[in-house]
Design an enzyme around this catalytic site. Structure first.
Site, PDB file in Angstrom:
ATOM      1  N   ARG A  64      41.686  32.714  29.877  1.00 33.11           N
ATOM      2  CA  ARG A  64      42.633  33.566  29.142  1.00 33.11           C
ATOM      3  C   ARG A  64      42.100  34.986  29.001  1.00 33.11           C
ATOM      4  O   ARG A  64      42.781  35.866  28.472  1.00 33.11           O
ATOM      5  CB  ARG A  64      42.913  32.955  27.755  1.00 33.11           C
ATOM      6  CG  ARG A  64      43.734  31.649  27.812  1.00 33.11           C
ATOM      7  CD  ARG A  64      43.902  31.041  26.427  1.00 33.11           C
ATOM      8  NE  ARG A  64      42.615  30.673  25.842  1.00 33.11           N
ATOM      9  CZ  ARG A  64      42.144  31.206  24.703  1.00 33.11           C
ATOM     10  NH1 ARG A  64      42.839  32.120  24.073  1.00 33.11           N
ATOM     11  NH2 ARG A  64      40.972  30.833  24.233  1.00 33.11           N
ATOM     12  N   LEU A  89      38.546  39.825  36.946  1.00 28.65           N
ATOM     13  CA  LEU A  89      39.908  39.970  36.420  1.00 28.65           C
ATOM     14  C   LEU A  89      40.899  39.327  37.385  1.00 28.65           C
ATOM     15  O   LEU A  89      40.722  39.401  38.608  1.00 28.65           O
ATOM     16  CB  LEU A  89      40.248  41.455  36.240  1.00 28.65           C
ATOM     17  CG  LEU A  89      39.425  42.212  35.197  1.00 28.65           C
ATOM     18  CD1 LEU A  89      39.862  43.667  35.166  1.00 28.65           C
ATOM     19  CD2 LEU A  89      39.561  41.576  33.817  1.00 28.65           C
ATOM     20  N   ASN A 103      35.705  49.759  39.644  1.00 25.85           N
ATOM     21  CA  ASN A 103      34.473  49.009  39.403  1.00 25.85           C
ATOM     22  C   ASN A 103      33.324  49.725  40.100  1.00 25.85           C
ATOM     23  O   ASN A 103      33.522  50.387  41.125  1.00 25.85           O
ATOM     24  CB  ASN A 103      34.612  47.591  39.980  1.00 25.85           C
ATOM     25  CG  ASN A 103      33.341  46.762  39.787  1.00 25.85           C
ATOM     26  OD1 ASN A 103      32.822  46.661  38.687  1.00 25.85           O
ATOM     27  ND2 ASN A 103      32.843  46.201  40.871  1.00 25.85           N
ATOM     28  N   HIS A 105      29.633  48.994  41.861  1.00 26.25           N
ATOM     29  CA  HIS A 105      28.795  47.907  42.360  1.00 26.25           C
ATOM     30  C   HIS A 105      27.494  48.524  42.884  1.00 26.25           C
ATOM     31  O   HIS A 105      27.534  49.574  43.553  1.00 26.25           O
ATOM     32  CB  HIS A 105      29.530  47.148  43.476  1.00 26.25           C
ATOM     33  CG  HIS A 105      28.731  46.026  44.046  1.00 26.25           C
ATOM     34  ND1 HIS A 105      28.570  44.815  43.390  1.00 26.25           N
ATOM     35  CD2 HIS A 105      28.016  45.945  45.192  1.00 26.25           C
ATOM     36  CE1 HIS A 105      27.787  44.038  44.123  1.00 26.25           C
ATOM     37  NE2 HIS A 105      27.434  44.692  45.220  1.00 26.25           N
ATOM     38  N   ASP A 146      34.881  42.775  44.759  1.00 28.70           N
ATOM     39  CA  ASP A 146      34.247  43.917  45.450  1.00 28.70           C
ATOM     40  C   ASP A 146      34.961  44.255  46.755  1.00 28.70           C
ATOM     41  O   ASP A 146      34.348  44.727  47.718  1.00 28.70           O
ATOM     42  CB  ASP A 146      32.764  43.605  45.750  1.00 28.70           C
ATOM     43  CG  ASP A 146      31.973  43.362  44.481  1.00 28.70           C
ATOM     44  OD1 ASP A 146      30.998  42.591  44.548  1.00 28.70           O
ATOM     45  OD2 ASP A 146      32.329  43.922  43.425  1.00 28.70           O
TER      46      ASP A 146
END
Ligand code: GRF
Length: 197
Positions: A64, A89, A103, A105, A146
């Site tokens: 959730r 996500l 994001n 990385h 990614d």
């Protein structure tokens, strides 16, 4: 410009964003910090700047988590920044915020990335492989891990007697420059669609 930052750990990338806002390099405000780890030090970094912190323990929220994050952020921010965020996500949030989640990385994607490849493991793998150059990548988040369009990358040398820890520190310094740079690029050019051309 209002943004949200998602964390799971120390929050040094969050700190780099906070510092960039204080220095005037970034013209945005952090509306919320969300951590999936109740003991993330990044929580303290946010609290010291009176930023709303939401702790959504991934052990409690499980599947959730993504929907809960969407509920909190929907309509509140124009960009979601994953800064050392370790949960993946999925679902509606990827549609509602398509082209507006980024994001960072700690490698030059497509090398040393994908599920399970995070933290010190990335640098261990780079040293084992014997690459002479590594670095960090800021990319848009899509349904994969990614795999979204690359926004920018910064390269760092791998040196003879590097340990994973030494290499991680060198890459982290590059991350702290790359993430604010990517945020500025996106917010100023309004290019929030997938990829920047
Ligand atoms: C580090 O491994 C960094 O390379 C990656 O997430 C981890 C924690 O970063 N982006 P931070 O200090 O919590 O920002």
């Amino acid at each position: 410009h209002k943004i949200a930052v998602l964390i799971s750990g120390g929050g040094s990338n969050l700190q780099a964003i906070l510092d960039s806002i204080d220095s005037g390099y970034l013209n945005c405000s952090i509306e919320a910090v969300i951590s999936d780890n109740p003991s993330a030090y990044g929580i303290e970094r946010a609290r010291s700047k009176n930023i709303d912190v939401f702790i959504l323990n991934k052990k409690i929220y499980g599947d959730r988590l993504s929907d809960e994050i969407l509920k909190i952020l929907s309509g509140r921010v124009e960009l979601i920044v994953l800064a050392g965020f370790l949960s993946i996500l999925k679902g509606d949030i990827l549609k509602s915020f398509k082209g507006r989640i980024i994001n960072i990385h700690p490698s030059l994607i497509p090398s040393f990335c994908g599920s399970g490849m995070y933290g010190i493991k990335v640098h261990k793998s780079a040293l084992e492989y014997g690459v002479k150059i590594t670095g960090c990548t800021v990319h848009f988040v899509d349904e994969g891990v990614d795999t979204g369009k690359i926004i920018l990358q910064k390269a760092v040398p791998v040196l003879e007697d590097d340990t994973p820890e030494i290499l991680q520190k060198r890459v982290l310094e590059a991350e702290h420059r790359a993430l604010p740079e990517a945020i500025r690029l996106i917010l100023n050019s309004g290019k929030q669609r997938e990829g920047i051309k």
